[in-house]
Design a protein around this motif. Structure first.
Motif, mmCIF file in Angstrom:
data_model
loop_
_atom_site.group_PDB
_atom_site.id
_atom_site.type_symbol
_atom_site.label_atom_id
_atom_site.label_comp_id
_atom_site.label_asym_id
_atom_site.label_seq_id
_atom_site.Cartn_x
_atom_site.Cartn_y
_atom_site.Cartn_z
ATOM 1 N N GLY A 4 58.162 -42.931 31.100
ATOM 2 C CA GLY A 4 59.409 -42.263 30.751
ATOM 3 C C GLY A 4 59.404 -41.573 29.408
ATOM 4 O O GLY A 4 60.404 -41.006 28.990
ATOM 5 N N VAL A 5 58.268 -41.592 28.706
ATOM 6 C CA VAL A 5 58.147 -40.940 27.403
ATOM 7 C C VAL A 5 57.040 -39.901 27.502
ATOM 8 O O VAL A 5 55.921 -40.211 27.922
ATOM 9 N N SER A 6 57.363 -38.665 27.129
ATOM 10 C CA SER A 6 56.366 -37.600 27.180
ATOM 11 C C SER A 6 56.599 -36.640 26.026
ATOM 12 O O SER A 6 57.639 -36.665 25.377
ATOM 13 N N VAL A 7 55.610 -35.805 25.780
ATOM 14 C CA VAL A 7 55.719 -34.788 24.737
ATOM 15 C C VAL A 7 55.437 -33.446 25.376
ATOM 16 O O VAL A 7 54.447 -33.268 26.082
ATOM 17 N N ARG A 8 56.359 -32.514 25.135
ATOM 18 C CA ARG A 8 56.233 -31.145 25.654
ATOM 19 C C ARG A 8 55.751 -30.270 24.513
ATOM 20 O O ARG A 8 56.414 -30.132 23.493
ATOM 21 N N SER A 9 54.593 -29.656 24.683
ATOM 22 C CA SER A 9 54.004 -28.817 23.656
ATOM 23 C C SER A 9 54.617 -27.420 23.689
ATOM 24 O O SER A 9 55.174 -26.993 24.692
ATOM 25 N N TYR A 10 54.494 -26.694 22.585
ATOM 26 C CA TYR A 10 55.032 -25.342 22.528
ATOM 27 C C TYR A 10 54.084 -24.313 23.124
ATOM 28 O O TYR A 10 54.449 -23.164 23.317
ATOM 29 N N ALA A 11 52.850 -24.708 23.422
ATOM 30 C CA ALA A 11 51.879 -23.836 24.088
ATOM 31 C C ALA A 11 50.953 -24.714 24.923
ATOM 32 O O ALA A 11 51.030 -25.936 24.871
ATOM 33 N N ASP A 12 50.070 -24.087 25.682
ATOM 34 C CA ASP A 12 49.235 -24.835 26.613
ATOM 35 C C ASP A 12 47.844 -25.182 26.084
ATOM 36 O O ASP A 12 47.077 -25.808 26.783
ATOM 37 N N ASP A 13 47.500 -24.771 24.878
ATOM 38 C CA ASP A 13 46.159 -25.073 24.401
ATOM 39 C C ASP A 13 46.122 -26.397 23.630
ATOM 40 O O ASP A 13 47.148 -26.975 23.299
ATOM 41 N N THR A 14 44.926 -26.866 23.369
ATOM 42 C CA THR A 14 44.727 -28.174 22.754
ATOM 43 C C THR A 14 45.242 -28.220 21.323
ATOM 44 O O THR A 14 45.852 -29.213 20.914
ATOM 45 N N LEU A 15 45.014 -27.175 20.554
ATOM 46 C CA LEU A 15 45.475 -27.152 19.167
ATOM 47 C C LEU A 15 46.998 -27.239 19.092
ATOM 48 O O LEU A 15 47.542 -27.971 18.255
ATOM 49 N N ALA A 16 47.678 -26.548 19.977
ATOM 50 C CA ALA A 16 49.142 -26.601 19.991
ATOM 51 C C ALA A 16 49.630 -28.004 20.350
ATOM 52 O O ALA A 16 50.635 -28.469 19.804
ATOM 53 N N THR A 17 48.935 -28.671 21.231
ATOM 54 C CA THR A 17 49.307 -30.040 21.603
ATOM 55 C C THR A 17 49.117 -30.984 20.421
ATOM 56 O O THR A 17 49.982 -31.821 20.152
ATOM 57 N N VAL A 18 48.017 -30.849 19.709
ATOM 58 C CA VAL A 18 47.771 -31.698 18.543
ATOM 59 C C VAL A 18 48.825 -31.440 17.472
ATOM 60 O O VAL A 18 49.375 -32.379 16.885
ATOM 61 N N VAL A 19 49.143 -30.169 17.216
ATOM 62 C CA VAL A 19 50.166 -29.829 16.222
ATOM 63 C C VAL A 19 51.521 -30.374 16.652
ATOM 64 O O VAL A 19 52.296 -30.870 15.823
ATOM 65 N N THR A 20 51.814 -30.322 17.948
ATOM 66 C CA THR A 20 53.077 -30.865 18.446
ATOM 67 C C THR A 20 53.163 -32.360 18.196
ATOM 68 O O THR A 20 54.196 -32.864 17.729
ATOM 69 N N TYR A 21 52.102 -33.093 18.488
ATOM 70 C CA TYR A 21 52.094 -34.532 18.221
ATOM 71 C C TYR A 21 52.238 -34.820 16.726
ATOM 72 O O TYR A 21 52.927 -35.761 16.335
ATOM 73 N N LEU A 22 51.606 -34.019 15.883
ATOM 74 C CA LEU A 22 51.737 -34.208 14.441
ATOM 75 C C LEU A 22 53.165 -33.926 13.980
ATOM 76 O O LEU A 22 53.709 -34.651 13.139
ATOM 77 N N LEU A 23 53.794 -32.883 14.524
ATOM 78 C CA LEU A 23 55.177 -32.577 14.157
ATOM 79 C C LEU A 23 56.143 -33.667 14.621
ATOM 80 O O LEU A 23 57.047 -34.066 13.882
ATOM 81 N N VAL A 24 55.949 -34.148 15.831
ATOM 82 C CA VAL A 24 56.805 -35.224 16.330
ATOM 83 C C VAL A 24 56.555 -36.502 15.530
ATOM 84 O O VAL A 24 57.498 -37.241 15.214
ATOM 85 N N GLY A 25 55.303 -36.763 15.155
ATOM 86 C CA GLY A 25 55.003 -37.909 14.297
ATOM 87 C C GLY A 25 55.667 -37.779 12.937
ATOM 88 O O GLY A 25 56.155 -38.762 12.373
ATOM 89 N N LEU A 26 55.721 -36.558 12.406
ATOM 90 C CA LEU A 26 56.397 -36.318 11.135
ATOM 91 C C LEU A 26 57.900 -36.561 11.261
ATOM 92 O O LEU A 26 58.508 -37.225 10.412
ATOM 93 N N ILE A 27 58.495 -36.041 12.325
ATOM 94 C CA ILE A 27 59.931 -36.260 12.569
ATOM 95 C C ILE A 27 60.207 -37.753 12.723
ATOM 96 O O ILE A 27 61.169 -38.283 12.160
ATOM 97 N N PHE A 28 59.355 -38.444 13.468
ATOM 98 C CA PHE A 28 59.520 -39.881 13.671
ATOM 99 C C PHE A 28 59.441 -40.631 12.341
ATOM 100 O O PHE A 28 60.241 -41.536 12.076
ATOM 101 N N GLY A 29 58.489 -40.272 11.510
ATOM 102 C CA GLY A 29 58.348 -40.934 10.219
ATOM 103 C C GLY A 29 59.547 -40.710 9.308
ATOM 104 O O GLY A 29 60.014 -41.634 8.646
ATOM 105 N N VAL A 30 60.059 -39.487 9.279
ATOM 106 C CA VAL A 30 61.211 -39.183 8.429
ATOM 107 C C VAL A 30 62.453 -39.895 8.943
ATOM 108 O O VAL A 30 63.206 -40.494 8.163
ATOM 109 N N VAL A 31 62.686 -39.843 10.252
ATOM 110 C CA VAL A 31 63.858 -40.519 10.828
ATOM 111 C C VAL A 31 63.766 -42.022 10.605
ATOM 112 O O VAL A 31 64.753 -42.665 10.219
ATOM 113 N N ASN A 32 62.595 -42.592 10.812
ATOM 114 C CA ASN A 32 62.425 -44.029 10.641
ATOM 115 C C ASN A 32 62.578 -44.428 9.176
ATOM 116 O O ASN A 32 63.149 -45.474 8.876
ATOM 117 N N ALA A 33 62.088 -43.610 8.263
ATOM 118 C CA ALA A 33 62.171 -43.939 6.844
ATOM 119 C C ALA A 33 63.594 -43.828 6.310
ATOM 120 O O ALA A 33 64.047 -44.684 5.554
#
Length: 132
Positions: free
Chosen positions: A24-53
């Motif tokens: 039930g948990v997924s991440v939707r990337s802004y593009a279909d390539d691998t670099l965009a997916t990695v950047v998306t995970y990093l951005l979501v990780g950043l948002i998660f860290g800021v919200v959690n902090a």
């Protein structure tokens, strides 16, 4: 600064593993390539860290009596709601975390917390050697 980057990488890796484990948990990337997916995970990780902090720590301080009263079980609900908040914020951006419902958020938060802790434990000895 190094500690911040390491926490960001740990959170992003744990988030990626969580999306593989929890249906039930997924991440939707802004593009279909691998670099965009990695950047998306990093951005979501950043948002998660800021919200959690910021928001997470504020809630934990204000709801301290409730944590004691429920023997810490309220933390499951709070972490699930924080994960839903991260999903909502990333949805405002147009890509990012998607959680199918509250209980998926609670399960995702449990798995994410456990994986983040485990990765942190595994990385700690490697980082300890470099700092000496």
């Amino acid at each position: 600064m190094t500690r911040f980057v390491i926490r960001l990488l740990i959170n992003s890796l744990a988030l990626w593993l969580t999306t593989l484990i929890v249906a039930g948990v997924s991440v939707r990337s802004y593009a279909d390539d691998t670099l965009a997916t990695v950047v998306t995970y990093l951005l979501v990780g950043l948002i998660f860290g800021v919200v959690n902090a910021i928001i997470g720590n504020t809630i934990r301080i204000l709801a301290f009596p409730l944590y004691i009263l429920t023997l810490g079980l309220i933390a499951l609900v709070v972490n699930g709601l924080l994960l839903l908040l991260v999903a909502w914020i990333s949805d405002l951006i147009g890509f990012g975390l998607e959680v199918d419902g509250f209980w998926w958020g609670v399960l995702g938060a449990i798995v994410l917390g456990l994986l983040s802790w485990l990765i942190g434990v595994l990385v700690r000895p490697i980082l300890g050697r470099r700092q000496r």
